[in-house]
Design a protein around this motif. Structure first.
Motif, PDB file in Angstrom:
ATOM      1  N   ALA A  97     103.783  54.316  45.603  1.00  0.00           N
ATOM      2  CA  ALA A  97     105.136  53.812  45.405  1.00  0.00           C
ATOM      3  C   ALA A  97     105.282  52.499  46.154  1.00  0.00           C
ATOM      4  O   ALA A  97     104.816  52.365  47.296  1.00  0.00           O
ATOM      5  N   GLU A  98     105.933  51.554  45.514  1.00  0.00           N
ATOM      6  CA  GLU A  98     106.123  50.245  46.122  1.00  0.00           C
ATOM      7  C   GLU A  98     107.481  50.188  46.794  1.00  0.00           C
ATOM      8  O   GLU A  98     108.523  50.235  46.127  1.00  0.00           O
ATOM      9  N   GLY A  99     107.459  50.082  48.114  1.00  0.00           N
ATOM     10  CA  GLY A  99     108.683  49.908  48.883  1.00  0.00           C
ATOM     11  C   GLY A  99     108.742  48.479  49.382  1.00  0.00           C
ATOM     12  O   GLY A  99     107.878  48.070  50.141  1.00  0.00           O
ATOM     13  N   GLY A 100     109.701  47.727  48.962  1.00  0.00           N
ATOM     14  CA  GLY A 100     109.730  46.316  49.342  1.00  0.00           C
ATOM     15  C   GLY A 100     108.662  45.579  48.571  1.00  0.00           C
ATOM     16  O   GLY A 100     108.631  45.630  47.351  1.00  0.00           O
ATOM     17  N   SER A 101     107.739  44.959  49.253  1.00  0.00           N
ATOM     18  CA  SER A 101     106.703  44.185  48.579  1.00  0.00           C
ATOM     19  C   SER A 101     105.313  44.761  48.786  1.00  0.00           C
ATOM     20  O   SER A 101     104.318  44.119  48.463  1.00  0.00           O
ATOM     21  N   THR A 102     105.248  45.990  49.307  1.00  0.00           N
ATOM     22  CA  THR A 102     103.948  46.604  49.550  1.00  0.00           C
ATOM     23  C   THR A 102     103.900  48.008  48.957  1.00  0.00           C
ATOM     24  O   THR A 102     104.934  48.638  48.730  1.00  0.00           O
ATOM     25  N   TRP A 103     102.683  48.480  48.710  1.00  0.00           N
ATOM     26  CA  TRP A 103     102.496  49.870  48.291  1.00  0.00           C
ATOM     27  C   TRP A 103     102.570  50.716  49.565  1.00  0.00           C
ATOM     28  O   TRP A 103     101.603  50.838  50.295  1.00  0.00           O
ATOM     29  N   SER A 104     103.742  51.294  49.783  1.00  0.00           N
ATOM     30  CA  SER A 104     104.032  51.883  51.086  1.00  0.00           C
ATOM     31  C   SER A 104     103.761  53.379  51.165  1.00  0.00           C
ATOM     32  O   SER A 104     103.541  53.906  52.253  1.00  0.00           O
ATOM     33  N   ASP A 105     103.781  54.064  50.049  1.00  0.00           N
ATOM     34  CA  ASP A 105     103.620  55.516  50.052  1.00  0.00           C
ATOM     35  C   ASP A 105     102.531  55.904  49.052  1.00  0.00           C
ATOM     36  O   ASP A 105     102.523  55.396  47.926  1.00  0.00           O
ATOM     37  N   TRP A 106     101.671  56.819  49.482  1.00  0.00           N
ATOM     38  CA  TRP A 106     100.509  57.190  48.676  1.00  0.00           C
ATOM     39  C   TRP A 106     100.433  58.694  48.512  1.00  0.00           C
ATOM     40  O   TRP A 106     100.732  59.444  49.447  1.00  0.00           O
ATOM     41  N   GLY A 107      99.957  59.131  47.352  1.00  0.00           N
ATOM     42  CA  GLY A 107      99.649  60.525  47.127  1.00  0.00           C
ATOM     43  C   GLY A 107      98.257  60.847  47.644  1.00  0.00           C
ATOM     44  O   GLY A 107      97.526  59.971  48.115  1.00  0.00           O
ATOM     45  N   GLN A 108      97.855  62.092  47.513  1.00  0.00           N
ATOM     46  CA  GLN A 108      96.610  62.560  48.117  1.00  0.00           C
ATOM     47  C   GLN A 108      95.388  62.291  47.255  1.00  0.00           C
ATOM     48  O   GLN A 108      94.278  62.433  47.737  1.00  0.00           O
ATOM     49  N   GLY A 109      95.551  61.916  46.012  1.00  0.00           N
ATOM     50  CA  GLY A 109      94.411  61.621  45.146  1.00  0.00           C
ATOM     51  C   GLY A 109      93.987  62.813  44.314  1.00  0.00           C
ATOM     52  O   GLY A 109      94.105  63.970  44.747  1.00  0.00           O
ATOM     53  N   THR A 110      93.487  62.529  43.125  1.00  0.00           N
ATOM     54  CA  THR A 110      92.957  63.560  42.239  1.00  0.00           C
ATOM     55  C   THR A 110      91.661  63.034  41.624  1.00  0.00           C
ATOM     56  O   THR A 110      91.584  61.880  41.207  1.00  0.00           O
ATOM     57  N   GLN A 111      90.641  63.883  41.617  1.00  0.00           N
ATOM     58  CA  GLN A 111      89.305  63.459  41.179  1.00  0.00           C
ATOM     59  C   GLN A 111      89.213  63.456  39.656  1.00  0.00           C
ATOM     60  O   GLN A 111      89.561  64.446  39.004  1.00  0.00           O
ATOM     61  N   VAL A 112      88.712  62.365  39.126  1.00  0.00           N
ATOM     62  CA  VAL A 112      88.391  62.261  37.704  1.00  0.00           C
ATOM     63  C   VAL A 112      86.898  62.002  37.586  1.00  0.00           C
ATOM     64  O   VAL A 112      86.390  61.051  38.179  1.00  0.00           O
ATOM     65  N   THR A 113      86.215  62.842  36.843  1.00  0.00           N
ATOM     66  CA  THR A 113      84.788  62.685  36.639  1.00  0.00           C
ATOM     67  C   THR A 113      84.510  62.638  35.146  1.00  0.00           C
ATOM     68  O   THR A 113      84.905  63.548  34.410  1.00  0.00           O
ATOM     69  N   VAL A 114      83.850  61.567  34.715  1.00  0.00           N
ATOM     70  CA  VAL A 114      83.536  61.379  33.301  1.00  0.00           C
ATOM     71  C   VAL A 114      82.022  61.466  33.151  1.00  0.00           C
ATOM     72  O   VAL A 114      81.292  60.647  33.717  1.00  0.00           O
ATOM     73  N   SER A 115      81.574  62.435  32.397  1.00  0.00           N
ATOM     74  CA  SER A 115      80.133  62.616  32.193  1.00  0.00           C
ATOM     75  C   SER A 115      79.678  61.861  30.948  1.00  0.00           C
ATOM     76  O   SER A 115      80.419  61.739  29.968  1.00  0.00           O
ATOM     77  N   SER A 116      78.446  61.391  31.007  1.00  0.00           N
ATOM     78  CA  SER A 116      77.903  60.611  29.880  1.00  0.00           C
ATOM     79  C   SER A 116      77.214  61.515  28.868  1.00  0.00           C
ATOM     80  O   SER A 116      77.011  62.681  29.103  1.00  0.00           O
TER      81      SER A 116
END
Length: 116
Positions: A97-116
């Motif tokens: 989330a962008e608060g002001g002019s910076t990305w101030s708040d972050w989530g914990q992340g989710t893994q995406v794996t793409v197999s060939s």
């Protein structure tokens, strides 16, 4: 604002996934929202962003035409629809989330794996 991303997983090349990021706390509609990703051994990179009203969207060249960012302010949620996935899209995806002019708040992340 607190963020929680989910929806990642394992998919074959050419497949699709939709990531979601649910926000709680202060007014979600006050924030521009973005998605970033970080692959093993690489720097975190910008993927997509959407303005507070959802009227404007921005994409990294590497995902343009394949990924779509959207938001539903009534559900305090931002989405990333990912189509035509490639192995090089494999990464941990984060919402922010962008608060002001910076990305101030972050989530914990989710893994995406793409197999060939």
């Amino acid at each position: 604002v607190q963020l929680q991303a989910f929806g990642g997983g394992l998919v074959q090349a050419g497949g699709s996934l939709r990531l979601s990021c649910a926000a709680s706390g202060r007014t979600f509609s006050s924030y521009a929202m973005g998605w970033f990703r970080q692959a093993d051994g690489k720097e975190r990179e910008f993927v997509a962003a959407i303005r507070r009203s959802g009227g404007s969207t921005y994409y990294a060249d590497s995902v343009k035409g394949r990924f779509t960012i959207s938001r539903d302010n009534s559900k305090n949620t931002v989405y990333l629809q990912m189509n035509s996935l490639k192995p090089e899209d494999t990464a941990v995806y984060y919402c922010a989330a962008e608060g002001g002019s910076t990305w101030s708040d972050w989530g914990q992340g989710t893994q995406v794996t793409v197999s060939s």
